[in-house]
Design a protein around this motif. Structure first.
Motif, PDB file in Angstrom:
ATOM      1  N   UNK A  87       0.836  -1.199   0.000  1.00 52.95           N
ATOM      2  CA  UNK A  87       0.000   0.000   0.000  1.00 52.95           C
ATOM      3  C   UNK A  87       0.872   1.251   0.000  1.00 52.95           C
ATOM      4  N   UNK A  88       1.861   1.277   0.872  1.00 54.00           N
ATOM      5  CA  UNK A  88       2.714   2.451   1.012  1.00 54.00           C
ATOM      6  C   UNK A  88       3.504   2.719  -0.265  1.00 54.00           C
ATOM      7  N   UNK A  89       4.060   1.672  -0.854  1.00 49.87           N
ATOM      8  CA  UNK A  89       4.850   1.824  -2.079  1.00 49.87           C
ATOM      9  C   UNK A  89       3.961   2.165  -3.272  1.00 49.87           C
ATOM     10  N   UNK A  90       2.824   1.471  -3.367  1.00 51.34           N
ATOM     11  CA  UNK A  90       1.966   1.648  -4.535  1.00 51.34           C
ATOM     12  C   UNK A  90       1.123   2.906  -4.514  1.00 51.34           C
ATOM     13  N   UNK A  91       0.635   3.313  -3.356  1.00 54.76           N
ATOM     14  CA  UNK A  91      -0.294   4.442  -3.280  1.00 54.76           C
ATOM     15  C   UNK A  91       0.389   5.772  -2.973  1.00 54.76           C
ATOM     16  N   UNK A  97      -2.958   9.592   5.970  1.00 56.85           N
ATOM     17  CA  UNK A  97      -3.534   8.325   5.505  1.00 56.85           C
ATOM     18  C   UNK A  97      -2.619   7.159   5.861  1.00 56.85           C
ATOM     19  N   UNK A  98      -1.312   7.351   5.689  1.00 57.53           N
ATOM     20  CA  UNK A  98      -0.355   6.291   6.018  1.00 57.53           C
ATOM     21  C   UNK A  98      -0.450   5.909   7.498  1.00 57.53           C
ATOM     22  N   UNK A  99      -0.591   6.894   8.369  1.00 59.30           N
ATOM     23  CA  UNK A  99      -0.716   6.627   9.803  1.00 59.30           C
ATOM     24  C   UNK A  99      -2.034   5.918  10.102  1.00 59.30           C
ATOM     25  N   UNK A 103      -2.266   2.275  11.633  1.00 60.38           N
ATOM     26  CA  UNK A 103      -2.932   1.995  12.907  1.00 60.38           C
ATOM     27  C   UNK A 103      -4.004   0.919  12.756  1.00 60.38           C
ATOM     28  N   UNK A 104      -4.707   0.941  11.642  1.00 61.99           N
ATOM     29  CA  UNK A 104      -5.711  -0.096  11.382  1.00 61.99           C
ATOM     30  C   UNK A 104      -5.047  -1.473  11.313  1.00 61.99           C
ATOM     31  N   UNK A 105      -3.943  -1.563  10.566  1.00 61.26           N
ATOM     32  CA  UNK A 105      -3.229  -2.841  10.463  1.00 61.26           C
ATOM     33  C   UNK A 105      -2.666  -3.268  11.814  1.00 61.26           C
TER      34      UNK A 105
END
Length: 129
Positions: A87-91, A97-99, A103-105
């Motif tokens: 997600x981090x690399x692709x988006x 949003x990253x945080x 946090x969800x994960x």
């Protein structure tokens, strides 16, 4: 209502199959939900999932003990970590949003890792029946 639970069960099975093919999407949670839906609509398909050669044990452990195997915990946590990295690399999300996604994960991984491990089962399975 029975047909609604039945259709929803098959939607959950479809999502589980997709999760089995995609490394960043879960499988077992959708199959757990499918078993629950089928328990309200189709004993035949409920039994089919509970007796599945690959996923039946995990589904039965969850239903009977609320337990997740050590292997299941490792794969779930690793899958979530891989999903976050992809997600981090692709988006290329902004920091907020990253945080939030991180946090969800983390909360999801904490929940899975906090589930009990399966209790010992008797050597002879017929002892419990």
């Amino acid at each position: 209502m029975r047909w609604l639970w039945f259709c929803l069960g098959w939607v959950m099975v479809a999502l589980g199959v997709i999760g089995a093919l995609l490394p960043v999407m879960p499988t077992t949670i959708f199959l757990i939900l499918a078993v629950w839906c089928f328990s309200k609509s189709s004993p035949r398909f409920e039994a089919w999932l509970l007796q599945h050669p690959r996923y039946g044990r995990a589904l039965t452990l969850w239903r009977e003990q609320g337990a997740v195997s050590r292997k299941g915990k490792v794969f779930a946590a690793a899958g979530m970590a891989l999903g976050y990295v992809l997600f981090f690399i692709g988006a290329h999300p902004g920091w907020k949003l990253a945080v939030c996604v991180g946090l969800f994960f983390l909360a999801s991984a904490a929940y899975v890792l906090s589930r009990p491990s399966p209790r010992e089962q008797p050597a002879n399975d017929t002892e419990q029946r």
